[in-house]
Scaffold this motif. Structure first.
Motif, mmCIF file in Angstrom:
data_model
loop_
_atom_site.group_PDB
_atom_site.id
_atom_site.type_symbol
_atom_site.label_atom_id
_atom_site.label_comp_id
_atom_site.label_asym_id
_atom_site.label_seq_id
_atom_site.Cartn_x
_atom_site.Cartn_y
_atom_site.Cartn_z
ATOM 1 N N ALA A 255 0.810 -1.214 0.000
ATOM 2 C CA ALA A 255 0.000 0.000 0.000
ATOM 3 C C ALA A 255 0.841 1.260 0.000
ATOM 4 N N GLY A 256 2.166 1.118 0.019
ATOM 5 C CA GLY A 256 3.051 2.271 0.142
ATOM 6 C C GLY A 256 3.753 2.645 -1.139
ATOM 7 N N PRO A 257 4.765 3.479 -1.030
ATOM 8 C CA PRO A 257 5.462 3.981 -2.220
ATOM 9 C C PRO A 257 6.388 2.963 -2.868
ATOM 10 N N THR A 258 6.673 1.842 -2.167
ATOM 11 C CA THR A 258 7.575 0.820 -2.718
ATOM 12 C C THR A 258 6.906 -0.546 -2.654
ATOM 13 N N PRO A 259 5.867 -0.781 -3.455
ATOM 14 C CA PRO A 259 5.131 -2.044 -3.370
ATOM 15 C C PRO A 259 5.951 -3.269 -3.748
ATOM 16 N N GLY A 260 7.074 -3.087 -4.435
ATOM 17 C CA GLY A 260 7.924 -4.217 -4.794
ATOM 18 C C GLY A 260 9.079 -4.415 -3.835
ATOM 19 N N LEU A 261 8.946 -3.890 -2.629
ATOM 20 C CA LEU A 261 10.048 -3.908 -1.669
ATOM 21 C C LEU A 261 10.410 -5.321 -1.230
ATOM 22 N N PHE A 262 9.407 -6.178 -1.071
ATOM 23 C CA PHE A 262 9.635 -7.551 -0.617
ATOM 24 C C PHE A 262 9.158 -8.537 -1.674
ATOM 25 N N VAL A 263 9.823 -9.676 -1.763
ATOM 26 C CA VAL A 263 9.405 -10.748 -2.662
ATOM 27 C C VAL A 263 8.306 -11.536 -1.968
ATOM 28 N N ALA B 75 -11.175 -3.267 -1.768
ATOM 29 C CA ALA B 75 -11.488 -2.196 -0.813
ATOM 30 C C ALA B 75 -10.219 -1.524 -0.316
ATOM 31 N N GLU B 76 -9.183 -2.309 -0.077
ATOM 32 C CA GLU B 76 -7.910 -1.738 0.377
ATOM 33 C C GLU B 76 -7.251 -0.908 -0.714
ATOM 34 N N ARG B 77 -7.325 -1.381 -1.959
ATOM 35 C CA ARG B 77 -6.764 -0.598 -3.063
ATOM 36 C C ARG B 77 -7.507 0.726 -3.226
ATOM 37 N N ALA B 78 -8.823 0.695 -2.965
ATOM 38 C CA ALA B 78 -9.608 1.928 -3.048
ATOM 39 C C ALA B 78 -9.168 2.924 -1.977
ATOM 40 N N LEU B 79 -8.856 2.433 -0.772
ATOM 41 C CA LEU B 79 -8.376 3.303 0.295
ATOM 42 C C LEU B 79 -7.022 3.918 -0.064
ATOM 43 N N GLU C 120 -8.325 -2.013 9.318
ATOM 44 C CA GLU C 120 -8.538 -0.744 8.610
ATOM 45 C C GLU C 120 -7.834 0.402 9.317
ATOM 46 N N GLU C 121 -7.816 0.402 10.651
ATOM 47 C CA GLU C 121 -7.125 1.466 11.389
ATOM 48 C C GLU C 121 -5.629 1.455 11.097
ATOM 49 N N VAL C 122 -5.042 0.266 11.033
ATOM 50 C CA VAL C 122 -3.616 0.160 10.727
ATOM 51 C C VAL C 122 -3.338 0.699 9.331
ATOM 52 N N LEU C 123 -4.166 0.314 8.367
ATOM 53 C CA LEU C 123 -3.952 0.771 6.999
ATOM 54 C C LEU C 123 -4.086 2.279 6.902
ATOM 55 N N LEU C 124 -5.125 2.853 7.506
ATOM 56 C CA LEU C 124 -5.301 4.307 7.459
ATOM 57 C C LEU C 124 -4.118 5.025 8.113
ATOM 58 N N ALA C 125 -3.677 4.519 9.272
ATOM 59 C CA ALA C 125 -2.565 5.163 9.965
ATOM 60 C C ALA C 125 -1.287 5.109 9.134
ATOM 61 N N TYR C 126 -1.090 4.021 8.389
ATOM 62 C CA TYR C 126 0.090 3.920 7.530
ATOM 63 C C TYR C 126 -0.017 4.874 6.344
ATOM 64 N N LEU C 127 -1.177 4.922 5.727
ATOM 65 C CA LEU C 127 -1.353 5.746 4.536
ATOM 66 C C LEU C 127 -1.233 7.240 4.839
ATOM 67 N N TYR C 128 -1.569 7.642 6.067
ATOM 68 C CA TYR C 128 -1.587 9.061 6.404
ATOM 69 C C TYR C 128 -0.485 9.446 7.388
ATOM 70 N N ARG C 129 0.620 8.704 7.387
ATOM 71 C CA ARG C 129 1.767 9.100 8.212
ATOM 72 C C ARG C 129 2.234 10.498 7.795
ATOM 73 N N GLY C 130 2.391 11.365 8.782
ATOM 74 C CA GLY C 130 2.834 12.720 8.480
ATOM 75 C C GLY C 130 1.758 13.620 7.915
ATOM 76 N N HIS C 131 0.508 13.146 7.896
ATOM 77 C CA HIS C 131 -0.613 13.931 7.367
ATOM 78 C C HIS C 131 -1.754 13.896 8.387
ATOM 79 N N PRO C 132 -1.614 14.582 9.519
ATOM 80 C CA PRO C 132 -2.611 14.464 10.594
ATOM 81 C C PRO C 132 -4.003 14.949 10.207
ATOM 82 N N VAL C 133 -4.093 16.049 9.472
ATOM 83 C CA VAL C 133 -5.403 16.572 9.093
ATOM 84 C C VAL C 133 -6.102 15.609 8.132
#
Length: 326
Positions: free
Chosen positions: A116-124, A135-139, A281-294
């Protein structure tokens, strides 16, 4: 949800979190403090540090990372590397035996969350490892759009905010029994937001804006939108996420649903942690919005503002709250 919240606690009763009444215009060393926080917040660091640690050879690097920079929350180093956007350490940590597909929080492993992050190919990915659901891709897509729309709100020092699902400006003003405000008093505040934190009467002034999904109550100079009386009134029959960007103590968040506090002392924009983010879902949202509190606060209740005007002093309407204790 979060610590320090009792089951069934109402928005106006026994609330553990207290907003420290700090005024951003009184903090003379904000830039220095911000730099210190940035250094302190980096949980994984290179082998060569400013503290004088000698450089290590390649063979020693993984052991150094694992032993020296383990999380205070007992989260694995690979998780911390992912949170800090430091992919350069992944190969060494995996070679040292770290498992990127071991679930850590809310069923998420570092490997799956990286999709879900900027480096989706980071791990094999191992055979049979599921990717993101539709639903996760939509988020993920929604987060990209919301972060871009609110890019100017990453450091909202002094801002008070309430995100309320399913109501508009008219309903919010009715619930608050507020009065539209115009004139020289408002003009002075618009010219200098920081002046608002010096007078008690100005703490009763808030902006209200309708956005897709609900409405925003904002105060560029104080914490009024996230106080118990507003939490109770605005959350009736719906969900409320409040934020105060405390200049001294950082971003403080709260979750209230139908007058009941479900979470307090939260850290919007701070990334996933074992205390605030328990569900998938809370974990995913918190990861996607790191550094973006508003943006994180908006996303939590499903609001999708298309620009930052509500947060930068151009709401749909300015209103004054009645003289009761807020």
């Amino acid at each position: 949800m979060a610590a320090q919240v009792h089951d069934g606690e109402t928005a106006g009763q026994g609330q553990d979190r207290r907003h420290e009444e700090s005024c951003p215009c009184r903090d003379e060393d904000k830039d220095k403090d911000k730099d210190k926080e940035a250094v302190a917040g980096s949980r994984i660091r290179p082998a060569m540090t400013t503290s004088g640690t000698p450089p290590l050879d390649d063979a020693a690097m993984p052991v150094f990372l694992i032993e020296e920079y383990e999380s205070e929350d007992d989260l694995p180093p690979l998780w911390e590397v992912l949170m800090d956007d430091q992919p350069e350490f992944v190969e060494e940590l995996v070679a040292a035996g770290e498992d990127p597909w071991e679930p850590v929080l809310g069923g998420w492993s570092p490997g799956r969350l990286s999709l879900a992050g900027p480096t989706p190919g980071l791990f094999v990915a191992p055979e049979g490892e599921p990717g993101l659901s539709p639903a996760e891709r939509a988020l993920v897509l929604e987060a990209e759009q919301l972060r871009a729309a609110l890019a100017d709100c990453r450091h909202p020092i002094g801002l008070g905010l309430a995100c309320v699902a399913g109501i508009d400006v008219q309903e919010a003003v009715r619930r608050l029994n507020a009065t539209p405000l115009q004139g020289s008093r408002l003009h002075a505040l618009q010219e200098n937001h920081l002046a608002g934190c010096t007078l008690d009467r100005d703490m009763r002034i808030v902006g209200v804006t309708t956005v897709p999904g609900g409405c925003l109550i904002t105060q560029p100079w104080g914490f009024t939108p996230d106080t118990p009386e507003l939490q109770k009134r605005l959350s009736a029959g719906t969900a409320f996420y409040g934020l105060y960007a405390n200049a001294k103590n950082g971003n403080q968040g709260s979750i209230v649903r139908d007058g009941v506090v479900e979470g307090g002392d939260l850290h919007p924009g701070g990334g996933p942690n074992p205390y605030d983010t328990l569900t998938s879902e809370e974990v995913l949202l918190a990861y996607l919005y790191r550094g973006h509190p508003v943006a994180h606060a908006c996303a939590w209740v499903g609001l999708r503002p298309t620009d930052a005007r509500a947060f930068t002093g151009q709401p749909d309407v300015w209103v004054e709250l009645p003289g009761r204790s807020y």
